[in-house]
Design a protein around this motif. Structure first.
Motif, short mmCIF file in Angstrom:
data_model
loop_
_atom_site.label_atom_id
_atom_site.label_comp_id
_atom_site.label_asym_id
_atom_site.label_seq_id
_atom_site.Cartn_x
_atom_site.Cartn_y
_atom_site.Cartn_z
N UNK A 1 46.38 61.98 57.24
CA UNK A 1 45.37 62.98 56.91
C UNK A 1 45.94 64.39 56.85
N UNK A 2 47.05 64.65 57.52
CA UNK A 2 47.55 66.02 57.63
C UNK A 2 47.91 66.66 56.28
N UNK A 3 48.67 65.99 55.41
CA UNK A 3 49.03 66.65 54.13
C UNK A 3 47.84 66.84 53.19
N UNK A 4 46.76 66.05 53.36
CA UNK A 4 45.61 66.13 52.45
C UNK A 4 44.38 66.67 53.16
N UNK A 5 44.59 67.37 54.24
CA UNK A 5 43.48 67.79 55.10
C UNK A 5 42.49 68.68 54.35
N UNK A 6 42.99 69.68 53.64
CA UNK A 6 42.09 70.61 52.95
C UNK A 6 41.25 69.89 51.90
N UNK A 7 41.90 69.03 51.12
CA UNK A 7 41.18 68.29 50.07
C UNK A 7 40.14 67.36 50.67
N UNK A 8 40.50 66.65 51.74
CA UNK A 8 39.57 65.73 52.37
C UNK A 8 38.38 66.48 52.96
N UNK A 9 38.63 67.61 53.61
CA UNK A 9 37.55 68.38 54.21
C UNK A 9 36.55 68.86 53.17
N UNK A 10 37.05 69.33 52.05
CA UNK A 10 36.17 69.80 50.97
C UNK A 10 35.35 68.66 50.39
N UNK A 11 36.00 67.53 50.15
CA UNK A 11 35.32 66.37 49.57
C UNK A 11 34.24 65.82 50.49
N UNK A 12 34.49 65.88 51.80
CA UNK A 12 33.55 65.34 52.79
C UNK A 12 32.49 66.36 53.21
N UNK A 13 32.57 67.56 52.67
CA UNK A 13 31.58 68.58 52.97
C UNK A 13 31.72 69.21 54.34
N UNK A 14 32.94 69.22 54.89
CA UNK A 14 33.17 69.81 56.21
C UNK A 14 33.50 71.29 56.08
N UNK A 15 33.04 72.06 57.04
CA UNK A 15 33.39 73.48 57.08
C UNK A 15 34.83 73.63 57.50
N UNK A 16 35.48 74.77 57.19
CA UNK A 16 36.87 74.98 57.61
C UNK A 16 37.07 74.82 59.11
N UNK A 17 36.08 75.22 59.90
CA UNK A 17 36.22 75.09 61.34
C UNK A 17 36.11 73.66 61.84
N UNK A 18 35.47 72.79 61.07
CA UNK A 18 35.28 71.39 61.49
C UNK A 18 36.35 70.45 60.97
N UNK A 19 37.17 70.92 60.03
CA UNK A 19 38.19 70.06 59.42
C UNK A 19 39.17 69.53 60.46
N UNK A 20 39.44 70.31 61.50
CA UNK A 20 40.37 69.88 62.53
C UNK A 20 40.00 68.58 63.20
N UNK A 21 38.72 68.24 63.18
CA UNK A 21 38.30 66.97 63.80
C UNK A 21 38.88 65.77 63.08
N UNK A 22 39.21 65.92 61.81
CA UNK A 22 39.82 64.81 61.09
C UNK A 22 41.20 64.49 61.65
N UNK A 23 41.91 65.51 62.10
CA UNK A 23 43.22 65.30 62.72
C UNK A 23 43.05 64.82 64.16
N UNK A 24 42.14 65.46 64.89
CA UNK A 24 41.96 65.14 66.31
C UNK A 24 41.42 63.72 66.51
N UNK A 25 40.60 63.23 65.58
CA UNK A 25 39.97 61.92 65.75
C UNK A 25 41.01 60.81 65.94
N UNK A 26 42.02 60.79 65.09
CA UNK A 26 43.05 59.76 65.20
C UNK A 26 43.83 59.86 66.49
N UNK A 27 44.12 61.10 66.94
CA UNK A 27 44.87 61.28 68.19
C UNK A 27 44.04 60.85 69.40
N UNK A 28 42.76 61.16 69.40
CA UNK A 28 41.89 60.73 70.50
C UNK A 28 41.81 59.21 70.56
#
Length: 423
Positions: free
Chosen positions: A27-54
């Motif tokens: 998810x890291x290299x495509x984070x910005x694109x994924x966040x935009x496509x999923x309708x996430x705000x810039x502040x919430x995009x980090x959860x896409x990275x954190x979810x896998x680590x948790x």
């Protein structure tokens, strides 16, 4: 159960590790694109990275010990199948909540990596264990770094969802293949799951080798995470202004360094695991002097990346060799507990590199990475004693154990230098 492992099986297990760990980092290299496509705000995009680590951390604590209780070959297949389910869910996610859920599922079952290492250690002949672990854990680094290149290129060509669709297909295919190609697991489990969990707590509090190697891993991967979680920041800014695909290509330099350390397992087999750790950590610290020159010359950055990943892989392989040799009867739970230090260290590096960069710039991030690697070197120096009669610091002194192979722990014997008792 140690009846040897073929080269083909070794490569298959390395591929399992590479694909499984890729599901966390893709998810890291495509984070910005994924966040935009999923309708996430810039502040919430980090959860896409954190979810896998948790999810990964939870799996390390709760699922990896199953490798010492259940049939490992079947467990590897089942966990790969469930990882495929999680990645498929991400690929088809209609919104951010579903994507986060899929990433958590993928992270939980991506701990198949540790079960795989435990299986490989168990089926390998004692004099080949280090080489096998070295080859298989190289797959982990290939996955972490290689997926950056793959995701960057595939994301630009076909969209970020294609990355996870490909990973889902690979996980499903491997789940079938391991059942056909791996040796049967003939162990008879005699330990309950709850007892394995309790033993991990005792391991942390009483086993000096485990604690020292865990602390080294914590600082080692904090240094590693400092580089790879923050590298896109200076490369995407002036004077370079590189795009995602070209930034991802720097993962090839990391691959070169990590694969260059493939012989670390052979060195560990010959009884040099402790020495390898010392000089590799010194090399890791020195690599930051080159990485700090990112703003002036990219070839210095490439050289620094090669050295850093070489050193990280050499230490990582040596640590797992020492721990699985010391605890052959519970390799899965020991490796899982050890990797919990890795997970926490990686998270620390990711947090501090972004904070330091935005506050003081890339030089501050590099200083943090060097401080982490230096801390690991200090831990190694403080916990390593001179053992001239010992080959790798695991067993009792070779002169005192007739008939023992150098580097193998006598069953039930406590080592005065490390405080380890083989089970």
């Amino acid at each position: 159960m140690a009846h040897g492992i073929s080269r083909g099986q070794r490569w298959l297990l390395a591929l399992v590790c590479a694909v499984a760990v890729s599901t966390i980092y893709a998810i890291q290299p495509v984070l910005a694109e994924a966040g935009t496509d999923l309708g996430l705000s810039p502040g919430a995009v980090g959860w896409l990275v954190a979810a896998g680590q948790f999810g990964y951390f939870a799996g390390l604590v709760l699922l990896v010990p199953l490798g010492d209780v259940l049939n490992r070959r079947r467990l590897i297949g089942a966990q790969l199948a469930l990882t495929a389910v999680g990645t498929a869910l991400v690929a088809a996610a209609p919104n951010g909540a579903v994507a986060v859920a899929g990433l958590v599922v993928s992270g939980v079952f991506a701990v198949v990596v540790q079960v795989t290492v435990g299986y490989a250690a168990a089926v390998s002949a004692p004099d080949e264990r280090g080489r096998t672990i070295g080859a298989i854990t190289s797959g982990v680094v290939v996955g972490i770094l290689g997926v950056r290149v793959l995701a960057g290129v595939l994301g630009d060509a076909a969209g970020w969802r294609a990355v996870y669709a490909v990973l889902a297909v690979l996980c499903a295919g491997l789940a079938v293949t391991v059942g056909q190609r791996l040796h049967p697991d003939t162990r008879t489990a005699t330990t309950r799951y709850t007892r394995v969990l309790a033993s991990i707590g005792r391991l942390v509090s009483t086993d000096r080798l485990f604690l020292s190697r865990g602390l080294i891993a914590f600082f080692l991967f904090a240094s590693f995470g400092t580089l790879w979680s923050g590298l896109a920041l200076p490369l995407g800014a002036d004077p370079w202004n590189l795009d995602t695909t070209r930034i991802g290509l720097f993962g090839l330099a990391g691959l070169a360094g990590a694969l260059g350390a493939a012989r670390a397992g052979r060195w560990a087999d010959s009884g040099r695991a402790q020495a390898i750790t010392g000089w590799s950590l010194a090399l890791l610290t020195a690599s930051w002097l080159l990485i700090a020159q990112t703003g002036t010359a990219l070839w210095l950055l490439v050289a620094g990346i090669v050295l850093l990943d070489f050193a990280v892989q050499a230490v990582h392989v040596s640590s797992q060799h020492l721990l699985t040799t010391a605890h052959p009867a519970r390799a899965s739970s020991v490796i899982g507990a050890y990797m919990a230090f890795y997970s926490l260290g990686s998270a620390l590096g990711a947090v501090t590199t972004a904070w330091a960069y935005h506050r003081w710039g890339w030089q501050a991030s590099c200083a943090a990475g060097a401080a982490y690697s230096l801390s690991a070197l200090v831990v190694w120096a403080l916990t390593t004693r001179r053992r001239p009669a010992m080959r790798d610091g695991l067993g009792g002194r070779s002169a005192e154990i007739p008939g023992q192979q150098a580097g193998v722990v006598d069953r039930g014997r406590v080592d005065d230098a490390t405080g380890i008792c083989a089970l």
